[in-house]
Design an enzyme around this catalytic site. Structure first.
Site, short mmCIF file in Angstrom:
data_model
loop_
_atom_site.label_atom_id
_atom_site.label_comp_id
_atom_site.label_asym_id
_atom_site.label_seq_id
_atom_site.Cartn_x
_atom_site.Cartn_y
_atom_site.Cartn_z
N GLY A 17 15.91 -0.17 -1.10
CA GLY A 17 14.84 -1.13 -1.42
C GLY A 17 15.06 -1.87 -2.73
O GLY A 17 16.19 -2.21 -3.10
N ASN A 85 11.48 2.60 -11.36
CA ASN A 85 11.23 1.93 -10.08
C ASN A 85 10.68 2.88 -9.02
O ASN A 85 9.94 2.44 -8.12
CB ASN A 85 12.54 1.29 -9.58
CG ASN A 85 12.43 0.85 -8.15
OD1 ASN A 85 11.88 -0.21 -7.84
ND2 ASN A 85 12.94 1.67 -7.22
N ALA A 86 10.99 4.17 -9.11
CA ALA A 86 10.46 5.12 -8.11
C ALA A 86 8.95 4.99 -8.10
O ALA A 86 8.32 5.05 -9.16
CB ALA A 86 10.89 6.54 -8.47
N GLY A 87 8.37 4.79 -6.94
CA GLY A 87 6.93 4.52 -6.92
C GLY A 87 6.32 4.82 -5.57
O GLY A 87 6.65 5.83 -4.94
N GLY A 152 -7.29 -0.26 0.67
CA GLY A 152 -7.21 1.21 0.74
C GLY A 152 -6.13 1.85 -0.11
O GLY A 152 -5.59 2.89 0.27
N TYR A 156 -3.22 4.51 -5.79
CA TYR A 156 -1.94 3.85 -6.12
C TYR A 156 -2.17 2.78 -7.18
O TYR A 156 -1.44 2.70 -8.18
CB TYR A 156 -1.34 3.26 -4.84
CG TYR A 156 -0.17 2.33 -5.04
CD1 TYR A 156 1.10 2.82 -5.32
CD2 TYR A 156 -0.32 0.95 -4.92
CE1 TYR A 156 2.18 1.96 -5.49
CE2 TYR A 156 0.75 0.08 -5.07
CZ TYR A 156 2.00 0.59 -5.36
OH TYR A 156 3.07 -0.26 -5.52
N GLY A 187 4.57 -8.51 -6.16
CA GLY A 187 3.71 -8.84 -5.03
C GLY A 187 4.25 -8.20 -3.77
O GLY A 187 4.88 -7.13 -3.82
N1 LIG Z 1 7.38 -2.69 -1.35
C1 LIG Z 1 6.37 -3.41 -1.85
O1 LIG Z 1 5.75 -4.27 -1.18
C2 LIG Z 1 5.97 -3.20 -3.29
C3 LIG Z 1 4.97 -4.01 -3.83
C4 LIG Z 1 4.63 -3.84 -5.17
C5 LIG Z 1 5.27 -2.88 -5.92
N2 LIG Z 1 6.20 -2.08 -5.34
C6 LIG Z 1 6.85 -1.05 -6.17
O2 LIG Z 1 8.24 -1.32 -6.21
C7 LIG Z 1 8.96 -0.09 -6.34
C8 LIG Z 1 10.02 0.01 -5.26
O3 LIG Z 1 9.38 -0.05 -4.01
P1 LIG Z 1 10.21 0.01 -2.64
O4 LIG Z 1 9.27 -0.49 -1.59
O5 LIG Z 1 11.54 -0.60 -2.82
O6 LIG Z 1 10.35 1.59 -2.48
P2 LIG Z 1 11.02 2.43 -1.30
O7 LIG Z 1 10.00 3.40 -0.85
O8 LIG Z 1 11.70 1.57 -0.29
O9 LIG Z 1 12.17 3.21 -2.09
C9 LIG Z 1 11.83 4.08 -3.11
C10 LIG Z 1 12.98 5.06 -3.35
O10 LIG Z 1 12.51 5.97 -4.34
C11 LIG Z 1 12.89 7.28 -3.95
N3 LIG Z 1 11.95 8.21 -4.55
C12 LIG Z 1 10.71 8.53 -4.09
N4 LIG Z 1 10.15 9.44 -4.88
C13 LIG Z 1 11.05 9.71 -5.86
C14 LIG Z 1 11.03 10.60 -6.96
N5 LIG Z 1 9.97 11.40 -7.18
N6 LIG Z 1 12.11 10.64 -7.78
C15 LIG Z 1 13.17 9.84 -7.53
N7 LIG Z 1 13.25 8.99 -6.49
C16 LIG Z 1 12.19 8.93 -5.67
C17 LIG Z 1 12.85 7.29 -2.45
O11 LIG Z 1 13.68 8.31 -1.92
C18 LIG Z 1 13.34 5.88 -2.11
O12 LIG Z 1 14.75 5.84 -1.92
C19 LIG Z 1 7.91 1.00 -6.32
O13 LIG Z 1 7.55 1.35 -7.65
C20 LIG Z 1 6.74 0.35 -5.62
O14 LIG Z 1 5.51 0.98 -5.96
C21 LIG Z 1 6.58 -2.22 -4.05
#
Ligand SMILES: NC(=O)c1ccc[n+]([C@@H]2O[C@H](COP(=O)([O-])OP(=O)(O)OC[C@H]3O[C@@H](n4cnc5c(N)ncnc54)[C@H](O)[C@@H]3O)[C@@H](O)[C@H]2O)c1
Length: 247
Positions: A17, A85-87, A152, A156, A187
């Site tokens: 991601g 970035n983990a989230g 919902g 988060y 976003g």
């Molecule tokens: N996807 C969206 O639409 C969106 C929107 C706004 C913000 N975000 C934020 O962007 C960031 C990345 O989102 P994404 O959708 O690419 O995430 P994703 O879920 O696709 O990937 C996240 C990665 O983090 C790893 N991970 C999960 N928990 C972990 C931990 N405790 N320690 C280490 N690694 C861990 C997972 O294995 C996964 O590979 C996050 O912080 C998310 O909250 C995402």
């Protein structure tokens, strides 16, 4: 400009991601990047893809919510750049629904990864950054941490808001020591697990730029914030959202 040669960076949750894109961009600018993920397999796959493009990346699997593991991996590592970035809900599925219907057990996962994870990494690297007079803390937040949304995701959103606030305090405490701390509020982004084209098209129509965001939209912003040139940018929350003016 924006040369990261000689810098050691870690991007958490970079096995896929947005994080994988961020790690790739930092490495392309010359940083030596540790690709963290709770999944060793994902971390290795992402790091190998960066290496195969000729840049410097190493898998560093650990769970950011496990403080002992974070300290073990980072405290002696002379890290210059951290991208938190983990989230989402960490290693758990995101529980979505009206807050009044949620069981309290559903709150822990997003708060643990989006707040405690960020505090764990920061605490492990901050003293070293201050002693060396250079550090860049970047937290990947969300529009959900800035405005209220009826979708919902209250726990988060609250956890993302806490991460943003924590960065502001880190900025104020450490500005004079060469350490900056900023958040990127994202976003709607492309999601690795979502393959529903109709849904993606519907979401894209709600975004002025007309598409969902990717790691290639976020990575360059991290490069800039991580660079020497961004030394005077700290305590900020920068929106990367394709022009969604509600945030
Ligand atoms: N996807 C969206 O639409 C969106 C929107 C706004 C913000 N975000 C934020 O962007 C960031 C990345 O989102 P994404 O959708 O690419 O995430 P994703 O879920 O696709 O990937 C996240 C990665 O983090 C790893 N991970 C999960 N928990 C972990 C931990 N405790 N320690 C280490 N690694 C861990 C997972 O294995 C996964 O590979 C996050 O912080 C998310 O909250 C995402």
């Amino acid at each position: 400009m924006f040369d990261l040669k000689g810098r050691r960076a870690i991007v958490t949750g970079a096995g896929q991601g947005i994080g994988a894109g961020i790690a790739r961009h930092l490495a392309q600018q010359g940083a030596r990047v540790w690709v963290n993920d709770v999944s060793a397999e994902k971390a290795e796959r992402s790091a190998a893809a960066i290496r195969s493009a000729g840049a410097d990346a190493l898998a560093k699997p650990f769970d950011v919510t496990d403080r002992a593991a974070v300290v073990d991996a980072l405290s002696d590592a002379e890290i210059d750049i951290v991208v938190n970035n983990a989230g989402n809900a960490g290693a758990h599925d995101m529980q979505v629904g009206p807050f009044r219907e949620m069981d309290p057990s559903q709150w822990a996962a997003p708060i643990d990864v989006n707040l405690h994870g960020v505090m764990n990494t920061t605490h492990a690297v901050l003293s070293g950054m201050c002693e060396r007079g250079f550090g860049r803390l970047i937290t990947i937040a969300s529009g959900a941490g800035v405005i209220g949304l009826p979708i919902g995701v209250a726990p988060y959103g609250a956890a993302k808001a806490a991460g943003i606030s924590f960065m502001r305090h880190m900025a104020a405490e450490n500005a004079a020591l060469g350490v900056t701390a900023n958040s990127l509020a994202l976003g709607l982004m492309e999601m690795t697990e979502v393959h529903d084209n109709a849904l993606v098209e519907r979401l894209a129509r709600s975004i002025p730029v007309g598409r969902l965001g990717t790691g290639d939209d976020v990575g360059p912003a991290c490069v800039w914030l991580a660079s020497d040139e961004a030394a005077w940018v700290t305590g900020q929350t920068i929106h990367i959202n394709g022009g969604n003016v509600t945030t």
